[in-house]
Design a protein around this motif. Structure first.
Motif, PDB file in Angstrom:
ATOM      1  N   MET A   1       9.766   2.870   9.984  1.00  0.00           N
ATOM      2  CA  MET A   1       9.595   2.178   9.574  1.00  0.00           C
ATOM      3  C   MET A   1       9.886   0.892   9.362  1.00  0.00           C
ATOM      4  O   MET A   1      11.568   0.441   8.954  1.00  0.00           O
ATOM      5  CB  MET A   1       8.954   2.773   8.096  1.00  0.00           C
ATOM      6  CG  MET A   1       8.731   1.774   6.936  1.00  0.00           C
ATOM      7  SD  MET A   1       8.167   2.287   5.576  1.00  0.00           S
ATOM      8  CE  MET A   1       6.906   2.962   5.637  1.00  0.00           C
ATOM      9  N   ARG A  55       4.471  -5.957   0.878  1.00  0.00           N
ATOM     10  CA  ARG A  55       3.553  -4.627   1.813  1.00  0.00           C
ATOM     11  C   ARG A  55       2.657  -3.189   0.790  1.00  0.00           C
ATOM     12  O   ARG A  55       1.979  -2.952   0.547  1.00  0.00           O
ATOM     13  CB  ARG A  55       4.592  -3.482   2.811  1.00  0.00           C
ATOM     14  CG  ARG A  55       4.897  -4.758   3.791  1.00  0.00           C
ATOM     15  CD  ARG A  55       5.631  -4.456   5.144  1.00  0.00           C
ATOM     16  NE  ARG A  55       4.989  -2.595   5.226  1.00  0.00           N
ATOM     17  CZ  ARG A  55       5.313  -1.877   5.963  1.00  0.00           C
ATOM     18  NH1 ARG A  55       7.089  -2.542   6.178  1.00  0.00           N
ATOM     19  NH2 ARG A  55       5.303  -0.527   6.424  1.00  0.00           N
ATOM     20  N   THR A  81      -4.534  -5.448   2.819  1.00  0.00           N
ATOM     21  CA  THR A  81      -3.556  -4.000   3.494  1.00  0.00           C
ATOM     22  C   THR A  81      -2.981  -4.161   2.844  1.00  0.00           C
ATOM     23  O   THR A  81      -1.650  -3.005   3.134  1.00  0.00           O
ATOM     24  CB  THR A  81      -3.386  -4.208   4.899  1.00  0.00           C
ATOM     25  OG1 THR A  81      -2.958  -6.183   5.021  1.00  0.00           O
ATOM     26  CG2 THR A  81      -4.407  -4.711   6.062  1.00  0.00           C
ATOM     27  N   GLU A  83      -0.845  -3.162  -0.212  1.00  0.00           N
ATOM     28  CA  GLU A  83      -1.087  -1.339  -1.405  1.00  0.00           C
ATOM     29  C   GLU A  83      -0.501  -1.534  -2.421  1.00  0.00           C
ATOM     30  O   GLU A  83       0.279  -2.411  -2.765  1.00  0.00           O
ATOM     31  CB  GLU A  83      -0.473  -0.629  -0.572  1.00  0.00           C
ATOM     32  CG  GLU A  83      -0.372   0.443   0.642  1.00  0.00           C
ATOM     33  CD  GLU A  83      -1.751   0.775   0.811  1.00  0.00           C
ATOM     34  OE1 GLU A  83      -2.786   1.101   0.173  1.00  0.00           O
ATOM     35  OE2 GLU A  83      -2.380   1.835   1.568  1.00  0.00           O
ATOM     36  N   TYR A 122       3.624   7.673   0.257  1.00  0.00           N
ATOM     37  CA  TYR A 122       3.342   5.619   1.242  1.00  0.00           C
ATOM     38  C   TYR A 122       4.196   5.971   2.362  1.00  0.00           C
ATOM     39  O   TYR A 122       3.838   5.921   2.922  1.00  0.00           O
ATOM     40  CB  TYR A 122       3.981   5.185  -0.366  1.00  0.00           C
ATOM     41  CG  TYR A 122       3.728   3.983   0.220  1.00  0.00           C
ATOM     42  CD1 TYR A 122       2.298   3.129   0.768  1.00  0.00           C
ATOM     43  CD2 TYR A 122       4.751   3.419   1.390  1.00  0.00           C
ATOM     44  CE1 TYR A 122       3.072   1.940   1.030  1.00  0.00           C
ATOM     45  CE2 TYR A 122       4.519   2.237   2.139  1.00  0.00           C
ATOM     46  CZ  TYR A 122       3.321   1.159   1.775  1.00  0.00           C
ATOM     47  OH  TYR A 122       4.105   0.336   2.649  1.00  0.00           O
ATOM     48  N   HIS A 126       2.518   5.685   6.200  1.00  0.00           N
ATOM     49  CA  HIS A 126       2.922   4.839   6.768  1.00  0.00           C
ATOM     50  C   HIS A 126       3.877   4.984   7.985  1.00  0.00           C
ATOM     51  O   HIS A 126       4.390   4.324   8.954  1.00  0.00           O
ATOM     52  CB  HIS A 126       3.632   3.793   5.974  1.00  0.00           C
ATOM     53  CG  HIS A 126       2.560   2.940   5.034  1.00  0.00           C
ATOM     54  ND1 HIS A 126       1.760   3.823   3.941  1.00  0.00           N
ATOM     55  CD2 HIS A 126       2.084   2.039   5.424  1.00  0.00           C
ATOM     56  CE1 HIS A 126       1.428   3.112   3.569  1.00  0.00           C
ATOM     57  NE2 HIS A 126       1.009   2.375   4.492  1.00  0.00           N
ATOM     58  N   ASP A 133      -5.675   2.010  11.272  1.00  0.00           N
ATOM     59  CA  ASP A 133      -5.515   1.208  10.499  1.00  0.00           C
ATOM     60  C   ASP A 133      -7.366   0.786  10.785  1.00  0.00           C
ATOM     61  O   ASP A 133      -7.976  -0.283   9.893  1.00  0.00           O
ATOM     62  CB  ASP A 133      -4.583   0.354   9.516  1.00  0.00           C
ATOM     63  CG  ASP A 133      -4.225  -0.026   9.664  1.00  0.00           C
ATOM     64  OD1 ASP A 133      -4.918  -1.212  11.328  1.00  0.00           O
ATOM     65  OD2 ASP A 133      -3.366  -0.921   9.556  1.00  0.00           O
TER      66      ASP A 133
END
Length: 247
Positions: A1, A55, A81, A83, A122, A126, A133
């Motif tokens: 990530m 994000r 997008t 969150e 989360y 991710h 998505d």
């Protein structure tokens, strides 16, 4: 990530410091790099949001002038997008937040436990590579990628399917089978409630014995034989996606 960009907005400065500190500590434990910015008012946050692509955003619900639900709506209009996780003592407002389709809800009364669980969820979601998505459809001879979060429902009418999307006045008209759509969309949070309807669980407001009502106020028929399966699937998706954190 990649490095996370996170914002926290709460008019209570003491709570703001505690929230940020807990987020930073949890992310360090998970070895996740992040920038965590804090804001004491919705107005200050709105100015920053226009220039920074956050994000993940943590919002208090009860704030002066602009509450967290209205602020969340503005955020989603600018970037669907992004969150949102709500933090509040007002558990009675959980269902009011559904129209924003938040990632989760953290109770201040069980702050550490809830925040830890929803943040880990989360990160896990991710970090997963198998869940896209977007969904690609053939529209007027070209491949078009549609954001799954923006699709509210799909309606079948003979040989054509109509895709209804958030913020669009007219649906996309496609020549495709419902069976093809459900194979693509079921793993992404969609439920077949009737032979002629597929619904995005994020937009469901109420499930009755004969109909499903959406947050857009659309009322769709629910097949009698699918009532129990629809309710069970909806609750499963809510738990898996951290939409309700009441247990």
């Amino acid at each position: 990530m990649n490095k996370l960009t996170i914002a926290v907005c709460d008019d209570d400065e003491t709570a703001l410091i505690a929230i940020r500190g807990t987020i930073v500590a949890l992310l360090e434990k998970l070895k996740i790099q992040a920038v965590v910015d804090t804001f004491t008012s919705p107005e200050l946050f709105e100015k920053a949001f226009d220039g920074i692509n956050y994000r993940l955003i943590f919002l208090d619900i009860e704030m002066p002038k602009l509450n967290g639900i209205d602020l969340g709506s503005k955020i989603k209009e600018k970037n669907s997008t992004t969150e949102i996780i709500y933090i509040s003592n007002r558990e009675d407002l959980v269902f009011e937040t559904f129209k924003i389709h938040p990632f989760g809800f953290v109770r201040k009364s069980r702050f550490i436990k809830d925040l830890s669980e929803v943040l880990r969820l989360y990160i896990d979601m991710h970090n997963a590579t198998a869940i896209p998505d977007t969904v690609t459809v053939k529209y007027r001879g070209s491949d078009v990628a549609l954001a799954c979060n923006d699709i509210t429902y799909i309606e079948s009418a003979r040989d054509y399917q109509y895709i209804y999307m958030q913020g669009k006045s007219e649906p996309l008209k496609l020549r495709e089978s419902m069976d093809t759509f459900i194979k693509q969309l079921e793993p992404l949070g969609f439920i077949r409630i009737h032979k002629g309807y597929i619904v995005n669980f994020r937009y469901i407001r109420r499930i009755d014995n004969t109909a499903v009502t959406l947050t857009t106020n659309a009322e769709l028929p629910l097949s009698r034989r699918l009532v129990d399966a629809t309710r069970a699937k909806y609750m499963q998706l809510c738990r898996a996606n951290g939409v309700v954190r009441l247990n």
